[in-house]
Design a protein around this motif. Structure first.
Motif, mmCIF file in Angstrom:
data_model
loop_
_atom_site.group_PDB
_atom_site.id
_atom_site.type_symbol
_atom_site.label_atom_id
_atom_site.label_comp_id
_atom_site.label_asym_id
_atom_site.label_seq_id
_atom_site.Cartn_x
_atom_site.Cartn_y
_atom_site.Cartn_z
ATOM 1 N N UNK A 1 0.844 -1.189 0.000
ATOM 2 C CA UNK A 1 0.000 0.000 0.000
ATOM 3 C C UNK A 1 0.880 1.241 0.000
ATOM 4 N N UNK A 2 0.691 2.085 -0.983
ATOM 5 C CA UNK A 2 1.402 3.359 -1.083
ATOM 6 C C UNK A 2 0.390 4.477 -0.880
ATOM 7 N N UNK A 3 0.628 5.305 0.098
ATOM 8 C CA UNK A 3 -0.297 6.376 0.439
ATOM 9 C C UNK A 3 0.338 7.717 0.097
ATOM 10 N N UNK A 4 -0.375 8.523 -0.631
ATOM 11 C CA UNK A 4 0.087 9.864 -0.968
ATOM 12 C C UNK A 4 -0.958 10.893 -0.567
ATOM 13 N N UNK A 5 -0.711 12.112 -0.894
ATOM 14 C CA UNK A 5 -1.652 13.188 -0.603
ATOM 15 C C UNK A 5 -1.958 13.944 -1.880
ATOM 16 N N UNK A 6 -3.149 14.473 -1.953
ATOM 17 C CA UNK A 6 -3.524 15.337 -3.053
ATOM 18 C C UNK A 6 -4.162 16.600 -2.477
ATOM 19 N N UNK A 7 -3.908 17.713 -3.118
ATOM 20 C CA UNK A 7 -4.402 18.995 -2.640
ATOM 21 C C UNK A 7 -5.791 19.248 -3.227
ATOM 22 N N UNK A 8 -6.743 19.582 -2.379
ATOM 23 C CA UNK A 8 -8.089 19.847 -2.840
ATOM 24 C C UNK A 8 -8.676 21.023 -2.073
ATOM 25 N N UNK A 9 -9.677 21.641 -2.672
ATOM 26 C CA UNK A 9 -10.322 22.797 -2.051
ATOM 27 C C UNK A 9 -11.344 22.316 -1.037
ATOM 28 N N UNK A 10 -11.256 22.838 0.204
ATOM 29 C CA UNK A 10 -12.169 22.413 1.267
ATOM 30 C C UNK A 10 -13.075 23.545 1.720
ATOM 31 N N UNK A 11 -12.869 24.751 1.268
ATOM 32 C CA UNK A 11 -13.730 25.850 1.693
ATOM 33 C C UNK A 11 -13.161 27.179 1.240
ATOM 34 N N UNK A 12 -13.878 28.254 1.572
ATOM 35 C CA UNK A 12 -13.447 29.604 1.221
ATOM 36 C C UNK A 12 -13.639 30.520 2.430
ATOM 37 N N UNK A 13 -12.783 31.505 2.552
ATOM 38 C CA UNK A 13 -12.896 32.525 3.593
ATOM 39 C C UNK A 13 -12.885 33.887 2.918
ATOM 40 N N UNK A 14 -13.701 34.799 3.413
ATOM 41 C CA UNK A 14 -13.762 36.134 2.817
ATOM 42 C C UNK A 14 -13.940 37.179 3.905
ATOM 43 N N UNK A 15 -13.516 38.389 3.637
ATOM 44 C CA UNK A 15 -13.738 39.532 4.515
ATOM 45 C C UNK A 15 -14.964 40.287 4.033
ATOM 46 N N UNK A 16 -15.858 40.656 4.959
ATOM 47 C CA UNK A 16 -17.041 41.434 4.613
ATOM 48 C C UNK A 16 -17.177 42.575 5.617
ATOM 49 N N UNK A 17 -17.263 43.791 5.138
ATOM 50 C CA UNK A 17 -17.387 44.957 6.008
ATOM 51 C C UNK A 17 -18.834 45.427 6.013
ATOM 52 N N UNK A 18 -19.394 45.655 7.203
ATOM 53 C CA UNK A 18 -20.745 46.182 7.329
ATOM 54 C C UNK A 18 -20.787 47.165 8.496
ATOM 55 N N UNK A 19 -21.874 47.916 8.620
ATOM 56 C CA UNK A 19 -22.006 49.009 9.586
ATOM 57 C C UNK A 19 -22.992 48.616 10.669
ATOM 58 N N UNK A 20 -22.613 48.823 11.927
ATOM 59 C CA UNK A 20 -23.503 48.621 13.064
ATOM 60 C C UNK A 20 -23.595 49.935 13.845
ATOM 61 N N UNK A 21 -24.701 50.139 14.536
ATOM 62 C CA UNK A 21 -24.912 51.338 15.356
ATOM 63 C C UNK A 21 -24.982 50.924 16.824
ATOM 64 N N UNK A 22 -24.222 51.620 17.655
ATOM 65 C CA UNK A 22 -24.224 51.331 19.078
ATOM 66 C C UNK A 22 -24.228 52.639 19.868
ATOM 67 N N UNK A 23 -24.728 52.573 21.074
ATOM 68 C CA UNK A 23 -24.778 53.744 21.937
ATOM 69 C C UNK A 23 -23.524 53.833 22.791
ATOM 70 N N UNK A 24 -23.026 55.036 22.938
ATOM 71 C CA UNK A 24 -21.859 55.293 23.783
ATOM 72 C C UNK A 24 -22.201 56.379 24.798
ATOM 73 N N UNK A 25 -21.620 56.330 25.948
ATOM 74 C CA UNK A 25 -21.806 57.330 26.986
ATOM 75 C C UNK A 25 -20.468 57.946 27.349
#
Length: 277
Positions: free
Chosen positions: A161-185
């Motif tokens: 038995x000869x075992x090797x590895x192969x590279x495959x895509x398992x998922x994606x990551x992304x940056x997403x910017x959005x705006x939230x409103x919060x109260x400050x004192x």
């Protein structure tokens, strides 16, 4: 054409297709049952040579240390799945499937294989060169049967038995910017003006000023009051930079596979009792 004398050179050597691309390594040679001519060579292909495909020997020739065949690499990889462990013999159905896949005319191939005057082929019944059991087992049933009468050893094989590895895509990551409103004192100091009545006695220095006015009269005096109030103002300020990066993490993973192994046992027949009677 490949002759019988070249078979030991072919085995375990690289095989290249008609375009000069390497396909794999030659492992077995199969002979025509009627003529005894070398007809097929099996080639190890795929990852770590896990697949073995049948390739026609028609038009093949040796170039330096490798075998060149007349069909393309893609067609070889798509060849029908035929059992290599068939005792060196291909059934008529298996041969038909291979001929059809490679576009070879069955009747013409049969006539060509059985033409004794065809150049480059060994004559039917001709013995292969060499006398080792390994060579006999590697080239298929016809040659192996011929060799078996000259060698009393048996070859035992097993799969690894000869075992090797192969590279495959398992998922994606992304940056997403959005705006939230919060109260400050925030607490800040504010000032305001209060009014108060200040009463002071008239001094001698102020006596003349105090007597300069009317004796008794009505009057009013007004002052303006001020106060501070909070004022909110927002300003956009850059605070940080954010980006994505990847890093490789190595972990151990156990792979389970099945391999076949040959076992050889000896059976003994004791005829000693027969000799004593």
């Amino acid at each position: 054409m490949i002759t019988r004398e070249q078979i030991p050179i072919v085995l375990d050597h690289p095989v290249y297709d008609a375009d000069g691309s390497k396909v794999g390594d030659a492992k077995h040679v199969f002979f025509d049952d009627a003529s005894g001519q070398p007809e097929w060579v099996t080639v190890k292909t795929g990852l770590f040579g896990t697949n073995e495909s049948f390739v026609p020997m028609r038009g093949a020739h040796m170039v330096e240390d490798h075998l060149e065949v007349t069909v393309s690499k893609d067609r070889i990889k798509d060849a029908p799945n035929v059992d290599v462990d068939s005792g060196g013999h291909l059934s008529e159905d298996e041969e038909h499937r291979l001929y059809e896949h490679y576009g070879i005319n069955w009747d013409e191939a049969w006539q060509q294989a059985n033409d004794p005057d065809q150049a480059g082929w060994a004559s039917p019944g001709e013995e292969l060169p060499g006398n080792t059991a390994a060579e006999a087992a590697a080239v298929g049933g016809t040659a192996a049967d011929t060799r078996r009468s000259r060698d009393d050893a048996m070859t035992r094989s097993e799969e690894e038995m000869h075992v090797g590895v192969e590279r495959q895509e398992i998922g994606r990551a992304r940056l997403r910017k959005y705006v939230v409103t919060e109260e400050q004192q925030q607490t800040i100091p504010v000032r305001h003006e209060d009014v108060r009545v200040v009463r002071e006695p008239v001094t001698d220095a102020e006596l003349d000023d105090a007597l300069s006015g009317p004796e008794i009269t009505e009057a009013e005096h007004e002052v303006t009051l001020h106060a501070e109030r909070p004022v909110v103002e927002t300003r956009t300020e850059p605070v940080e930079r954010v980006r994505l990066s990847t890093e490789e993490v190595t972990e151990e993973e156990t792979v389970t596979g099945t391999v076949r192994k040959e076992r050889i046992e000896a059976d003994y027949e004791n005829n000693e009792d027969d000799r004593r009677t």
